[in-house]
Design an enzyme around this catalytic site. Structure first.
Site, PDB file in Angstrom:
ATOM      1  N   ASP A 132     -12.833 -47.218  15.044  1.00 53.80           N
ATOM      2  CA  ASP A 132     -12.163 -46.853  13.792  1.00 53.80           C
ATOM      3  C   ASP A 132     -12.900 -45.651  13.211  1.00 53.80           C
ATOM      4  O   ASP A 132     -13.801 -45.089  13.854  1.00 53.80           O
ATOM      5  CB  ASP A 132     -12.145 -48.046  12.810  1.00 53.80           C
ATOM      6  CG  ASP A 132     -10.889 -48.040  11.935  1.00 53.80           C
ATOM      7  OD1 ASP A 132     -10.658 -47.012  11.261  1.00 53.80           O
ATOM      8  OD2 ASP A 132     -10.139 -49.029  11.937  1.00 53.80           O
ATOM      9  N   HIS A 199      -7.089 -43.449  12.405  1.00 50.34           N
ATOM     10  CA  HIS A 199      -8.333 -44.240  12.433  1.00 50.34           C
ATOM     11  C   HIS A 199      -9.234 -43.803  13.594  1.00 50.34           C
ATOM     12  O   HIS A 199      -9.842 -44.633  14.274  1.00 50.34           O
ATOM     13  CB  HIS A 199      -8.022 -45.742  12.516  1.00 50.34           C
ATOM     14  CG  HIS A 199      -7.491 -46.304  11.228  1.00 50.34           C
ATOM     15  ND1 HIS A 199      -8.245 -46.359  10.071  1.00 50.34           N
ATOM     16  CD2 HIS A 199      -6.273 -46.818  10.891  1.00 50.34           C
ATOM     17  CE1 HIS A 199      -7.523 -46.895   9.092  1.00 50.34           C
ATOM     18  NE2 HIS A 199      -6.317 -47.166   9.556  1.00 50.34           N
ATOM     19  N   GLU A 263      -1.351 -46.706  10.038  1.00 54.25           N
ATOM     20  CA  GLU A 263      -1.926 -45.824   9.014  1.00 54.25           C
ATOM     21  C   GLU A 263      -2.355 -44.455   9.572  1.00 54.25           C
ATOM     22  O   GLU A 263      -3.519 -44.079   9.455  1.00 54.25           O
ATOM     23  CB  GLU A 263      -3.118 -46.537   8.367  1.00 54.25           C
ATOM     24  CG  GLU A 263      -2.707 -47.836   7.687  1.00 54.25           C
ATOM     25  CD  GLU A 263      -3.885 -48.597   7.064  1.00 54.25           C
ATOM     26  OE1 GLU A 263      -3.689 -49.193   6.010  1.00 54.25           O
ATOM     27  OE2 GLU A 263      -5.003 -48.579   7.651  1.00 54.25           O
TER      28      GLU A 263
END
Ligand code: ACM
Ligand code: ZN
Length: 484
Positions: A132, A199, A263
């Site tokens: 991440d 990410h 995201e």
């Protein structure tokens, strides 16, 4: 009728007579048989009668689960066993928990305790979030900077907690394989996640050329969603990603590899000449479609290697996702996951408001987690089987040590485990709370101390006060920086 002290609750129980004392058990006369008369390899039949235990199972996993049930029956402290016939199989084939080892790492001995607990509860997937923005946690030999640079951040600024201390580390291949082996003995599959194209700050910090701007950036120290993502228009991106996945597949034999897809802000792609040229060349309409193309390309690579991709539900926004990609629904306001399942796609259900155990009991009380049913509203009767199961995550921005981790995940993980195993018509929230209180010592025996019972279902005043306090503690402007 009095219920037995078993979690997850078995799906068929018939009492055969009075309890027997453990001393009367004829261990030599007890049997375990694998039989194809039980169709589900996770299914089993357990008969305790005439001083003998007879187990029949559809496969080794079913035999393992029968023994777990037997252990729980024997564990209630009075050295007796009930005479029963139990016929049991899971409601859903996928029953998972997710561990984020990026924001904070969990020691491998503690990961093993989590696995022990999950196995007792007949869960069968550990989804391991290994990469991440705030760190790269898996050793990759072909691109060593991923751990040399990507595994370390200069501090941690998560919500209102600030630390300037360098933080990092990674799991070696040897360590990861050890966990895979440990899980295999307990019929748990480890599904690694390499989250992309968003990410990915830690990887970009190691190899800036795989981002749209190609600029050196630092491994993130803040929580949130960040604009620098992988450049889709750069062959080097796929070269590195495919090398990484080759090594990932060599460590993890799982049928599925999770490729994230959540995201991913589209700001950089909108500004990037290479990404824009690719959109034009492919005849795509926009950057969302480019993400669909990206995820499909990586899924194709996995398919060519005999594996299947899992992606978080945002990847459905493109409308282009391949139907054999397993979609993990966590926050799907527009109900694309429902449409996907109704069109034959398979989904895992991980609803943020019910199954995210990094949020306090004030926001997500145990009973709220327990009562959630995975067949989402709108899924047609004929498509119910496309809901393959449930998964409960623990994200670790605000979980710094194992004691706190245990408090957050238990007993909520057990509630999700029961939903994954026990048919809805056999679930009972009051009885689950009763059985859970008796299950606590079994967790403590393996080194997991759950939240105390008074914390499980706070009253409305506590819920309000604690939820507000929690959000004031974690919210910063950084959380939404660059997200569009
Ligand atoms: C997620 O919680 N970002 C999948
Ligand atoms: Zn680009």
């Amino acid at each position: 009728m009095e219920t037995l002290n078993i979690i997850p609750y078995p799906n068929y129980i018939k009492r055969l007579g009075a309890d027997i004392s453990s001393d009367e058990l004829n261990v030599a006369g007890s049997t375990i048989t694998i039989t194809d008369e039980i169709v589900n390899p996770e299914g089993y039949e357990l008969i305790i009668e005439n001083g003998r235990v007879q187990i029949s199972a559809g496969g080794p996993a079913g035999a393992f689960y029968a023994k777990e049930t037997l252990k729980q029956l024997a564990a209630d402290g009075d050295s007796t066993l009930p005479c029963v016939e139990i016929r049991d199989e899971p409601a859903y084939p996928y029953r998972g928990f997710m561990l984020d080892s990026v924001r904070h790492m969990t020691a491998l001995d503690d990961v093993k305790k989590m696995i022990d607990a999950a196995a007792m509860l007949k869960m069968n997937v550990l989804h391991w979030h290994l990469t991440d923005d705030q760190g790269w946690r898996i050793e990759i030999k072909s691109h060593p900077e991923l751990v040399n640079k990507g595994a370390y951040r200069s501090g941690s600024h998560f919500g209102k907690i600030h630390s300037e201390e360098r933080y990092g580390g990674y799991y070696t291949k040897h360590e990861l394989r050890d966990i895979v082996d440990y899980c295999a003995k307990k019929h748990i599959e480890v599904i690694p996640e390499i989250d992309m194209p968003g990410h990915m700050v830690a990887a970009i910090a190691a190899y800036p050329e795989i981002s749209c701007r190609g600029e050196q950036i630092a491994v993130e120290t803040r929580q949130g969603i960040f604009p620098d993502i992988l450049c889709a228009g750069n062959d080097k991106t796929f070269e590195i990603i495919f090398d990484v996945l080759d090594e990932v597949m060599a460590i993890f034999p799982s049928k599925y590899i999770h490729i994230g897809g959540d995201e991913a802000p589209k700001k950089r792609w909108k500004e990037c000449p290479r990404c824009q040229r690719l959109i034009e060349d492919l005849g795509l309409n926009d950057e969302e479609e480019l993400q669909g193309w990206f995820v499909n390309r990586v899924a194709d690579f996995l398919r060519a290697n005999g594996r299947q991709a899992i992606a978080w539900n945002e990847s459905l926004n493109s409308g282009l996702l391949g139907n054999d990609i397993l979609v993990q629904m966590w926050m799907d306001k527009k109900k694309r996951s429902v449409d996907f399942a109704n069109q034959g796609g398979k989904i895992i259900v991980s609803p943020f408001y019910h199954y995210y155990t990094d949020y306090p009991y004030a926001m997500t009380p145990l009973n709220k987690t327990y009562k959630f049913e995975p067949v989402l509203k709108g899924i047609k009767d004929g498509c119910v089987q496309n809901v393959v199961g449930v998964e409960t995550p623990i994200w670790t921005e605000h979980v710094r040590d194992f004691k706190q981790m245990c408090f957050m995940i238990y007993p909520r993980f057990a509630a999700v485990a029961e939903t994954g195993w026990t048919q809805e018509y056999n679930k009972d929230v009051g009885d689950f709370n009763r059985r859970m209180a008796l299950f606590v010592p079994l967790l403590e025996e393996i080194g997991i101390t759950p939240a105390n019972e008074s914390a499980w279902n706070p009253n409305i005043f506590k819920r309000l006060a604690h939820t507000i306090r929690f959000f004031l503690g974690i919210t910063t402007k950084d959380m939404i920086k660059g997200y569009d």
